[in-house]
Structures are given as structure tokens and as C-alpha cells.
Scaffold this motif. Structure first.
Motif, PDB file in Angstrom:
ATOM      1  N   GLN A 248      25.824 -35.141   7.268  1.00 37.69           N
ATOM      2  CA  GLN A 248      26.362 -35.218   5.917  1.00 37.69           C
ATOM      3  C   GLN A 248      27.674 -36.008   5.916  1.00 37.69           C
ATOM      4  OE1 GLN A 248      25.111 -34.263   3.058  1.00 37.69           O
ATOM      5  NE2 GLN A 248      23.342 -33.068   3.770  1.00 37.69           N
TER       6      GLN A 248
ATOM      7  N   LEU B 104      23.462 -38.213  -1.380  1.00 34.83           N
ATOM      8  CA  LEU B 104      23.478 -37.649  -0.029  1.00 34.83           C
ATOM      9  C   LEU B 104      22.199 -37.995   0.732  1.00 34.83           C
ATOM     10  CD1 LEU B 104      24.919 -34.093  -0.781  1.00 34.83           C
ATOM     11  CD2 LEU B 104      26.145 -36.175  -0.138  1.00 34.83           C
TER      12      LEU B 104
ATOM     13  N   ARG C 180      19.621 -32.958   0.754  1.00 35.33           N
ATOM     14  CA  ARG C 180      20.334 -31.866   0.098  1.00 35.33           C
ATOM     15  C   ARG C 180      20.956 -30.964   1.164  1.00 35.33           C
ATOM     16  NH1 ARG C 180      20.636 -29.548  -4.966  1.00 35.33           N
ATOM     17  NH2 ARG C 180      20.985 -27.285  -5.048  1.00 35.33           N
ATOM     18  N   PRO C 181      22.249 -30.668   1.068  1.00 32.76           N
ATOM     19  CA  PRO C 181      22.866 -29.798   2.077  1.00 32.76           C
ATOM     20  C   PRO C 181      22.367 -28.371   1.959  1.00 32.76           C
ATOM     21  CG  PRO C 181      24.407 -30.259   0.301  1.00 32.76           C
ATOM     22  CD  PRO C 181      23.206 -31.127   0.051  1.00 32.76           C
ATOM     23  N   ARG C 182      22.514 -27.641   3.050  1.00 36.07           N
ATOM     24  CA  ARG C 182      22.134 -26.224   2.976  1.00 36.07           C
ATOM     25  C   ARG C 182      23.287 -25.365   2.479  1.00 36.07           C
ATOM     26  NH1 ARG C 182      23.050 -22.832   7.726  1.00 36.07           N
ATOM     27  NH2 ARG C 182      24.180 -23.953   9.368  1.00 36.07           N
TER      28      ARG C 182
ATOM     29  N   ARG D  38      28.899 -30.941   9.893  1.00 37.34           N
ATOM     30  CA  ARG D  38      28.208 -32.031   9.203  1.00 37.34           C
ATOM     31  C   ARG D  38      26.803 -32.249   9.754  1.00 37.34           C
ATOM     32  NH1 ARG D  38      31.574 -37.157   9.890  1.00 37.34           N
ATOM     33  NH2 ARG D  38      29.985 -37.934   8.448  1.00 37.34           N
TER      34      ARG D  38
ATOM     35  N   GLY E 265      23.965 -29.461   8.427  1.00 40.31           N
ATOM     36  CA  GLY E 265      23.532 -29.384   7.038  1.00 40.31           C
ATOM     37  C   GLY E 265      24.598 -28.933   6.064  1.00 40.31           C
ATOM     38  N   VAL E 266      25.866 -28.960   6.486  1.00 41.03           N
ATOM     39  CA  VAL E 266      26.954 -28.487   5.626  1.00 41.03           C
ATOM     40  C   VAL E 266      27.735 -29.683   5.089  1.00 41.03           C
ATOM     41  CG1 VAL E 266      29.054 -27.096   5.496  1.00 41.03           C
ATOM     42  CG2 VAL E 266      27.126 -26.332   6.911  1.00 41.03           C
ATOM     43  N   LEU E 267      27.934 -29.712   3.796  1.00 37.51           N
ATOM     44  CA  LEU E 267      28.722 -30.750   3.145  1.00 37.51           C
ATOM     45  C   LEU E 267      30.163 -30.273   3.047  1.00 37.51           C
ATOM     46  CD1 LEU E 267      28.699 -33.498   1.598  1.00 37.51           C
ATOM     47  CD2 LEU E 267      28.381 -32.144  -0.500  1.00 37.51           C
TER      48      LEU E 267
END
Length: 270
Positions: free
Chosen positions: A3, A43, A46-48, A163, A166-168
Motif C-alpha cells: 500500500q 489504491l 482495497r486495504p484490509r 504496508r 494490507g494496511v493503509l
């Protein structure tokens, strides 16, 4: 996929639900609202979850929210009644918060948790535009109350592994935050500092870090930020970027002052 990281100007109070008088006007924040509404579309996936560093929370050490269901925290005053009826019901992300604490401690940075913190307006105002369905879990993080730019760059670097998980990582502040001068009609200082910010964010990573560490020496830096709180979320986003390039993703005059947002990493917002 990795991310990017973001630094967002979140606007003045509940700006998207307030009709400001001149020099702002009732539609002053439409451009920023549109930008935030399209942020997730740029992005890689889609982030988790989101880890959001909010300028409206300061603690002695970086502190992560571990509530599974954060309440609302209306930390603004004197706005219309409807702005105290806003609701953002996104779940918390306690596991992400604990992972962030572990990463910080592994880097020698003291960190702690808070299980009761609610969503302040540095979080819920932009998120109501970014993810109005409130489907993305959010872990909030405070600033380190010493407000040291190098420390916040180091905090970001320590959090960078998120990152790839999956974390923005989002820093929520404001690129201009001299409240005594918001209404004075003179854009010169905001333009001068904002030009410096764009030059800084887009330069080579080593130079970027050096310039951000010494932001008080920037043209009109202290005029635009008499206090560092709304600028330091940028340091966390830039630190987490490591060697990734930065870019301006939003720039607009609002009420006569220039405001910007930035991203780091290949997936920015056009």
C-alpha cells in the motif's frame, strides 16, 4: 500488494457539513471532498485496515487505539447543531494496533495502547468521505507529544512493514494550520510554504527526510504552522514510505489559503 502512504488535509472542523462565511463560502470544500471520495479508487487493492495518525491526539508516547468499536469524539466547538449528529461506525482494528505497538517497540520506540479513545474529527471527517460505508477497520495513532519531526519520521519507518500487510497508513492533519490568519485574506505565506512542501515531498528520499526534519527553516514554515501538530502526520507518512517517491495528489486554494495532500509510493491519486 504494498500500500502507499498518504498525508491528508482534513479540512476545518466538520467542514463538509458547514456553510462558512466569506472568504470561504458554502462550497469551499467541494474539491477536497471530491478528492477524498476518490482516494480508495487509486489504491493497488482495497486495504484490509487503515492506520490513521491524527493531529488531534497527542500523548507522551505514540499511543494506539485498541477499541473494537470506537465511539464518536466531537472535539470541535461552536459549529452548527447538525455537525454534532454525525456518526461514523467503522469498526476498530485492535489487532492492527497491537501489531503497530510491537513494531514500534522492536525499533526501540516506546508505545502504549488506549482502549477507550473515540473517533476525533481528524479521523471521522475525512473518513466519512473516503469510506462512507464505514467498512474499513481503523486503528488510530496519536502523535508523540514532544512534536519532534525526526521522531515521527522514525515512527513511520518502524511502521512501514504494515504496508505489505494490507494496511493503509494515513496521516491526517493540514498543510496549512495558522488559525489566527485563516481569515486574513493573504495567501502569500501559504503559497510559499506549500511550494516548499511540494519540492520537498518530490525530492530524493534522503533529501526529503533532511528537509522535513528541518521544516521550521522552510520559507513561511512557522507562519503556516505556529505549532507542529498538523504537519507531523506528514512525517509519519513520509517515514513509512522509506525510499518510495512522493507526489502531490491535491492542491487547491480554500478561503484564500493553499492546502495540499500527498502520497508516497507508486499508487497515488491523479
Amino acid at each position: 500488494m504494498r500500500q502507499p502512504t498518504f498525508y491528508l488535509t482534513h479540512g476545518a472542523g466538520p467542514c463538509f457539513w458547514t456553510d462558512f462565511p466569506p472568504p470561504f463560502g458554502p462550497r469551499a470544500y467541494d474539491g477536497l471532498a471530491k478528492y477524498l471520495a476518490g482516494l480508495l479508487d487509486g489504491l493497488p487493492e482495497r486495504p484490509r485496515a487503515i492506520l490513521m495518525v491524527t493531529a488531534h491526539w497527542e500523548e507522551a508516547v505514540p499511543t494506539l487505539s485498541t477499541s473494537a468499536a470506537p465511539p464518536m469524539l466531537f472535539d470541535y466547538h461552536g459549529f452548527p447543531e447538525n455537525t454534532y449528529e454525525l456518526s461514523y461506525l467503522a469498526p476498530g482494528a485492535p489487532q492492527i494496533a497491537q501489531r503497530a505497538i510491537a513494531l514500534l517497540r522492536a525499533s526501540g520506540i516506546e508505545a502504549k495502547e488506549n482502549s477507550t479513545r473515540g473517533y476525533d474529527h481528524g479521523v471521522f471527517v475525512p473518513m466519512l468521505k473516503i469510506d462512507p460505508s464505514a467498512g474499513l477497520p481503523i486503528a488510530m495513532m496519536s502523535l508523540d507529544g514532544r512534536l519532534d519531526p525526526m521522531q515521527h519520521l522514525a515512527i513511520g519507518a518502524a511502521l512501514s512493514p504494515l504496508r505489505d500487510e494490507g494496511v493503509l497508513i494515513v496521516g491526517s492533519g493540514s498543510s496549512y494550520h495558522a488559525l489566527r490568519h485563516v481569515w486574513d485574506g493573504d495567501p502569500a505565506a501559504s503559497i510559499e510554504f506549500d511550494d516548499w512542501l511540494h519540492d520537498t515531498v518530490t525530492c530524493a528520499p534522503n533529501e526529503r527526510q533532511a528537509r522535513l526534519s528541518n521544516w521550521t527553516m522552510a520559507p513561511s514554515g512557522l507562519r503556516c504552522h505556529p505549532r507542529a501538530d498538523h504537519l507531523l502526520p506528514l512525517m509519519v507518512a513520509a517515514g513509512a514510505a522509506l525510499d518510495d517517491p512522493g507526489q502531490g495528489t491535491f492542491r487547491e486554494a480554500i478561503g484564500g489559503k493553499v492546502y495540499s495532500c500527498f502520497s508516497f509510493g507508486e499508487a497515488g491519486v491523479d
